[in-house]
Design an enzyme around this catalytic site. Structure first.
Site, short mmCIF file in Angstrom:
data_model
loop_
_atom_site.label_atom_id
_atom_site.label_comp_id
_atom_site.label_asym_id
_atom_site.label_seq_id
_atom_site.Cartn_x
_atom_site.Cartn_y
_atom_site.Cartn_z
N HIS A 97 41.10 44.50 30.38
CA HIS A 97 40.28 44.27 31.57
C HIS A 97 40.92 44.81 32.83
CE1 HIS A 97 38.22 41.69 28.79
NE2 HIS A 97 39.39 41.20 28.49
N HIS A 135 47.58 42.23 39.25
CA HIS A 135 46.71 43.16 38.52
C HIS A 135 45.89 43.95 39.53
CE1 HIS A 135 44.28 39.52 39.14
NE2 HIS A 135 43.32 40.40 39.40
N HIS A 193 42.16 46.19 40.59
CA HIS A 193 40.73 46.47 40.42
C HIS A 193 40.49 47.87 41.00
CE1 HIS A 193 39.70 42.26 39.40
NE2 HIS A 193 40.72 41.98 40.21
N HIS A 246 45.73 42.32 43.27
CA HIS A 246 45.72 40.86 43.39
C HIS A 246 47.04 40.30 42.87
CE1 HIS A 246 41.05 40.75 43.25
NE2 HIS A 246 41.52 40.95 44.48
N THR A 272 37.58 36.34 40.50
CA THR A 272 36.49 37.32 40.53
C THR A 272 36.05 37.71 39.11
OG1 THR A 272 37.99 39.21 40.60
CG2 THR A 272 37.31 38.26 42.71
C1 GRE Z 1 41.01 38.29 38.06
O1 GRE Z 1 40.94 38.09 36.82
O2 GRE Z 1 40.61 39.32 38.59
C2 GRE Z 1 41.61 37.21 38.90
C3 GRE Z 1 42.45 36.27 38.31
C4 GRE Z 1 43.03 35.27 39.08
C5 GRE Z 1 42.79 35.23 40.43
C6 GRE Z 1 41.96 36.17 41.02
C7 GRE Z 1 41.38 37.18 40.26
O3 GRE Z 1 42.72 36.32 36.97
O4 GRE Z 1 40.59 38.11 40.84
ZN ZN Z 2 41.58 40.16 40.46
#
Ligand code: GRE
Ligand code: ZN
Length: 261
Positions: free
Chosen positions: A64, A93, A95, A118, A203
């Site tokens: 993911h 991680h 995005h 994040h 999110t």
């Molecule tokens: C995410 O899976 O994108 C995530 C988390 C924990 C906090 C914020 C977040 O796993 O966006």
């Molecule tokens: Zn995140």
């Protein structure tokens, strides 16, 4: 372990609410931060500790996102600012989007950035990251926006060349730079007090409404090539994970604060 997101067609963000009612709640993330609507407040100093220690960091493709973790007992800590207690680093991680014009989750004045980092911290008093998920002040997440440019960011030197080794879901490697966490979590202390903050959610499903978001105003940068490296990893359905951001959610009367610097 935090729950994992899903971006396959059968479970696109618009249908997360079918299985996870919380994803339809009133404190969801991300949001569009409109600077003209924010409320300026003077918070105490946001403090980082254990950040500049050396940390062995591991990078994983969880299907993911690209996630970087450390299992160091002296994990980075944050306190102060909009949070009253000490929060412990768990993982960071990213995005990103199909192209460099989008990819961030939070927007500023309806502007998308190319990527968002994040850094997830859990409240130390709750004893573990799993236990923290049961409390509405369980997590604090630091959000860094990245703009794609022609210039490569040396912070990613130890990261992007190894992404080809983690294209398979579940694969992981050790990062050969023990300061990578500090460079990603606290890239520039000079602008670390300049942030927006608001109450929101994970999110990704189950979209738990337990997050104090701290979004830094100063964007970071990454080169087009460095960013392209992220789009080659496989997702859980076997296709390339070309994008993994959630669209913005209604503010529903929430107030977004900006620290007065
Ligand atoms: C995410 O899976 O994108 C995530 C988390 C924990 C906090 C914020 C977040 O796993 O966006
Ligand atoms: Zn995140």
């Amino acid at each position: 372990e935090l729950p994992v997101p899903r971006y396959q067609v059968r479970s696109s963000p618009s249908s997360w609410g079918d299985d996870y009612k919380t994803c339809l709640g009133k404190f969801q993330s991300p949001i569009d931060i409109r600077e003209k609507d924010v409320t300026t407040v003077s918070f105490t100093q946001l403090e980082f500790s254990n950040v500049n220690n050396s940390h062995t960091a591991y990078m994983t493709n969880n299907g993911h996102t690209v996630m970087i973790q450390s299992f160091d007992p002296n994990a980075p800590l944050i306190s102060g600012g909009p949070i009253n207690d000490t929060y412990v680093f768990q993982q960071l991680h990213f995005h990103w989007g199909q192209n460099d014009n989008l990819g961030s989750e939070d927007l500023i004045n309806n502007h998308s950035f190319s990527m968002e980092l994040h850094a997830v911290f859990w409240k130390k008093d709750y004893g573990s990251s799993e236990a923290a998920l049961k409390h509405d002040d369980g997590l604090t997440v630091l959000g860094y926006l990245y703009q794609a440019t022609d210039k490569s960011n040396p912070v990613f030197d130890s990261i992007t060349w190894q992404i080809p080794d983690i294209t398979g879901v579940g694969s992981n490697i050790t990062i050969n730079d023990t300061s990578v966490l500090s460079k990603l979590i606290a890239p520039d202390l000079a602008s670390a007090q300049n942030y927006f903050t608001y109450r929101g959610s994970l999110t990704t499903p189950p979209c738990l409404e337990i997050v104090q978001w701290i979004d830094f105003v100063q964007p970071q940068y990454i080169s087009h090539e460095q960013l392209a490296a992220f789009r080659i990893i496989q997702s859980t359905d076997g296709t390339n994970l070309t994008h993994n951001f959630r669209p913005v959610q209604p503010l529903d009367g929430r107030i977004v604060y900006r620290n007065n610097v």
